[in-house]
Scaffold this motif. Sequence first.
Motif, short mmCIF file in Angstrom:
data_model
loop_
_atom_site.label_atom_id
_atom_site.label_comp_id
_atom_site.label_asym_id
_atom_site.label_seq_id
_atom_site.Cartn_x
_atom_site.Cartn_y
_atom_site.Cartn_z
N THR A 254 11.50 -1.44 -0.47
CA THR A 254 12.40 -1.84 -1.55
C THR A 254 11.68 -2.73 -2.54
N ALA A 255 11.92 -2.47 -3.80
CA ALA A 255 11.33 -3.34 -4.83
C ALA A 255 12.34 -3.55 -5.93
N MET A 256 12.07 -4.49 -6.80
CA MET A 256 12.96 -4.73 -7.92
C MET A 256 12.85 -3.57 -8.89
N GLN A 257 13.92 -3.38 -9.63
CA GLN A 257 13.93 -2.32 -10.62
C GLN A 257 12.77 -2.48 -11.59
N GLY A 258 12.11 -1.39 -11.83
CA GLY A 258 11.04 -1.45 -12.82
C GLY A 258 9.72 -1.97 -12.28
N ALA A 259 9.69 -2.22 -10.98
CA ALA A 259 8.44 -2.75 -10.44
C ALA A 259 7.36 -1.70 -10.43
N GLN A 260 6.22 -2.12 -10.89
CA GLN A 260 5.12 -1.18 -10.98
C GLN A 260 3.85 -1.98 -10.83
N ILE B 162 0.84 -1.20 0.00
CA ILE B 162 0.00 0.00 0.00
C ILE B 162 0.87 1.24 0.00
N ARG B 163 1.91 1.20 0.82
CA ARG B 163 2.78 2.37 0.88
C ARG B 163 3.56 2.54 -0.41
N PHE B 164 4.02 1.44 -0.95
CA PHE B 164 4.85 1.53 -2.16
C PHE B 164 4.02 1.99 -3.35
N ASN B 165 2.83 1.41 -3.49
CA ASN B 165 2.04 1.72 -4.67
C ASN B 165 1.28 3.03 -4.58
N GLY B 166 0.95 3.38 -3.37
CA GLY B 166 0.17 4.60 -3.21
C GLY B 166 -1.10 4.52 -4.03
N LEU B 167 -1.43 5.63 -4.65
CA LEU B 167 -2.64 5.66 -5.45
C LEU B 167 -2.45 4.95 -6.79
N GLY B 168 -1.19 4.65 -7.05
CA GLY B 168 -0.89 4.01 -8.33
C GLY B 168 -1.65 2.73 -8.57
N ILE B 169 -1.99 2.06 -7.47
CA ILE B 169 -2.71 0.79 -7.62
C ILE B 169 -4.03 1.03 -8.36
N LEU B 170 -4.54 2.21 -8.21
CA LEU B 170 -5.81 2.51 -8.87
C LEU B 170 -5.64 3.28 -10.18
N THR B 171 -4.57 3.99 -10.28
CA THR B 171 -4.45 4.87 -11.44
C THR B 171 -3.52 4.35 -12.52
N GLN B 172 -2.58 3.48 -12.13
CA GLN B 172 -1.65 2.98 -13.13
C GLN B 172 -2.21 1.75 -13.81
N SER B 173 -1.87 1.58 -15.05
CA SER B 173 -2.40 0.42 -15.75
C SER B 173 -1.35 -0.64 -16.05
N VAL B 174 -0.14 -0.45 -15.60
CA VAL B 174 0.89 -1.44 -15.87
C VAL B 174 1.13 -2.30 -14.64
N TRP B 175 1.10 -3.59 -14.80
CA TRP B 175 1.41 -4.51 -13.70
C TRP B 175 2.70 -5.23 -14.05
N ASN B 176 3.74 -4.86 -13.36
CA ASN B 176 5.04 -5.40 -13.70
C ASN B 176 5.77 -5.71 -12.41
N ILE B 177 6.19 -6.98 -12.25
CA ILE B 177 6.85 -7.26 -10.99
C ILE B 177 8.31 -6.83 -10.99
N GLY B 178 8.72 -6.28 -12.06
CA GLY B 178 10.08 -5.74 -12.06
C GLY B 178 11.09 -6.70 -12.67
N ASP B 179 12.26 -6.22 -12.76
CA ASP B 179 13.33 -6.96 -13.41
C ASP B 179 13.95 -7.95 -12.43
N GLN B 180 13.64 -9.23 -12.61
CA GLN B 180 14.09 -10.21 -11.63
C GLN B 180 15.55 -10.55 -11.72
N TYR B 181 16.09 -10.30 -12.87
CA TYR B 181 17.47 -10.77 -13.05
C TYR B 181 18.49 -9.66 -12.88
N GLY B 182 18.01 -8.46 -12.93
CA GLY B 182 18.93 -7.34 -12.69
C GLY B 182 19.22 -7.24 -11.21
N SER B 183 20.17 -6.44 -10.87
CA SER B 183 20.48 -6.31 -9.45
C SER B 183 20.01 -4.97 -8.92
#
Lengths: 260, 344, 284
Positions: free
Chosen positions: B88-94, B58-79
């Motif tokens: 903390t989240a993976m790079q590109g997580a949205q 909830i804190r990470f996504n903020g209002l984005g959970i309702l307003t953003q349309s991209v669901w991406n768990i982020g780059d799993q292989y990058g560091s």
Amino acid sequence: MTTSIAPSATHTKLDIRALNVYYGAFQAIQNASLAVPDHCVMALIGPSGCGKSTFLRALNRMHDLQPGTRVEGKVLLDGSDIYAPGIDAVAIRHRIGMVFQRPNPFPKSIFDNVAYGPRLHGTQDKKTLMEIAERSLRSAALWDEVKDRMDKSALTLSGGQQQRLCIARCLAVDPEVVLMDEPASALDPIATSKIEDLIDGLKDKYTVVIVTHSMQQAARISDFTAFFLMGELVELSTTSEIFTKPKDKRTEDYITGRYG
Amino acid sequence: MDSNLGYAGGAPKARLPLLQRIGTQRVVRFLFGSAATISTLVIVLMLVFLGIYAFPAIRFNGLGILTQSVWNIGDQYGSGHVVRAGITAMQGAQFGGLVFVFGTVVTAFVAMLFAVPLSLLVAVALVYRVPPRLRPLVNAVVELMAGVPSVVYGLWGIVVLVPFIGQRLGPWTTEHLGFLPFLGGPAGSGNGLLASSVLLSLMAMPFMVATIRDVILAQEKSIFEASMALGSTSWQAVTKAVMPSVTNGIFAAVLVALGRALGETMAVLMVCGGAVGIFAQNIFQSVNTIAAVIVSQLESALTDPTGLAQKSLAELALMLFVITLFVNIVARLILHGADRSGEA
Amino acid sequence: MRATTLRNRVSGQFWWAASVVALLLVIAVLVAIFGFVISRGLPALKPSVLFTVTSGTSGGLANAIAGTFLLVICGVVLVTLIGIGTALWMVEFANPSQRRLVRFAIDVLAGVPSIVVGYFLYVALVESLGWGFSLLAGAISLTIIMLPFVVRAADLALSGVPRALRDGAIALGARPATVTFSIAIPWAIPGILTGLLVATGIGLGETAPLIYTAGWSNFMPSLAPTHSPVGYLTYVVWTFISMPFSDSHALAYAAAALLMILIFTLNLVSRTAVDYWVLRTRGG
């Protein structure tokens, strides 16, 4: 069967000829013939289960709603048989209205209840509807009590008031005949006497046929009385005659309280 | 013992000394009370647990959970890591849930569009047109329909409905009715909004039909008769006198059915097309609902080492909970409003 | 006035016809779905299927059947204890505001989507408590979902016990718990039983919460309550239809047919047997 046909003081409004009503195989009304003069109050009396309500309901084709019920015979309204093929039952019910035993107002406002019938038949103008409503409520002796609460729910009225509302609702479609099925039996004595007073006033404009289980009520308000027993019309005379000089022994037994 | 005046009936059953001391009455009361407590607490526990668990999301996504349309768990292989609001989240997580909220609402809405008028008609037919001897049978059929599992509807959907939409209904509609809004566009495989909504309305109907039927039957038969005696046709009696007197019951039934449609998972999952990032422009395009996505995204969410993906799914679950709770509360308020105004 | 009457009659007849068409349509769809499942599933329900376990993409349904069986039985046992206990407390012992509170909580619970229940238990039991995908977690998820139905049915049944019966017992000196066990419960059994049968039907058909709590297993379920995932029929229907093998599809149809037969039988039993009992013990 001793039937003295009511003296034709005026024109016959409803002429019932050889009416038979069957519930499935059971015959509820046997060959009843009766003439209702215009602008009178006719009471139908008899013990419970004798068929008086069944007879009444045949007069506005309410039996059409019950599958398995069969009606034979003729019911002539101003000379035309309402059961003739091609006759629209809905149109008949504009001319012959009915008030039921238990008040059944719609869960709408008082105004909407009274305006329901006229609206069905095409009247939409608010002013006209208000006039009709006032006229009907006055005829039902309810106007003064509800004129300031026309948009309140009809269910806020007392039992007696609700029944008078149902009467007003029935009058609002401007019928020629008003059928009443024990209209006061669910009410207390004071409400009952109000209803009886208003019935007396109705016969100037309408013809009233009323089923009642109370002989005293019949004696009070009706001009003519018909006595039914086990589906048979036993006797028909003016009210005073039937209660003082009944012609049939069965009538006499009922009136003197030997059964019923 | 004898001084305990309330203890009638002779000697107590001396099975357990404990029972004897405390008294059977109190033990029974305690046991049943515990059961009631458990029942009441379940819902609280659910809210609290999900809330706490989803809190980082909830804190990470903020209002984005309702307003953003991209669901991406982020780059799993990058560091690379990204930190937002202390999480903390993976790079590109949205984690944007707008597509799913859209899908949930639209599928339920379209389903109700089909289901409500049909249910009203069917309920009226059940009450007034079915011969009394056939009534138990027809009622049994309606109840049976209510018992068909969601996956079986989904099965029928995948094998029968979707190909039908994709190969027959879709092309025909596009060709002849494509000028109407929302009906144009290629039919694709058949998976999508229409298929989901059809299944949802099939699932919603038995409940609505049964409830509306019960509500009409409970209404005084004299209302129908009174209207007829005033010279109405039977259809007028039903629509102008009987139905208006039970609108509250009907409304509540519709809302409860809506709540269920919003939360329906399996059937929708199987035919929705699994849209990620697109909003259906017509009835044939893919959609996705919150419920469906929670299932379909679980496996990939498990690969997120930060656990944020799972927590975001929990956040979605919480959102769904709140939405259906809201709909149900409105339904109850409507029912109570009826009680107060004196309607049936 | 004649014209409006005619128009009303015609439109009335149209709508009555439409309502019957709608009814027939709905029945037709149900028959279609039922027929579809049975016609494809019944042939696939060979006895061998009932006794082999699934293996990857085909095999049999033995593990799924056993798993469904175990999950539903455990769920029903739990829901009987908790649900009926709750209703008993509400009707026999609680004061009005307590009753309202529990009813409210149950009503809220009734509206919670099953996937939310599943995810909650996944987080709480499977992960946090470390149970892993397990029989107990799966059973609990079913219990929670069935709970509102059972509580409501039991509530209704117990509230319907005639006052006169209770008064009679009390007048003879029975105390509350005695009245409950000797009078109220026996009278309420038909209603409670119907509620339980309905709930069981619902439990049989659930998938989403089980995905998150029971997981899936290709092996026959052990009786271990935790740390051992369990297979179930609805899972087969869901996953095996999406596999590109006709053997898998056959299994999916078989599972679906089995489920429909079970649910249909439950429905039938709950209607006829319960009515028969009421007739015999109460004369209708």
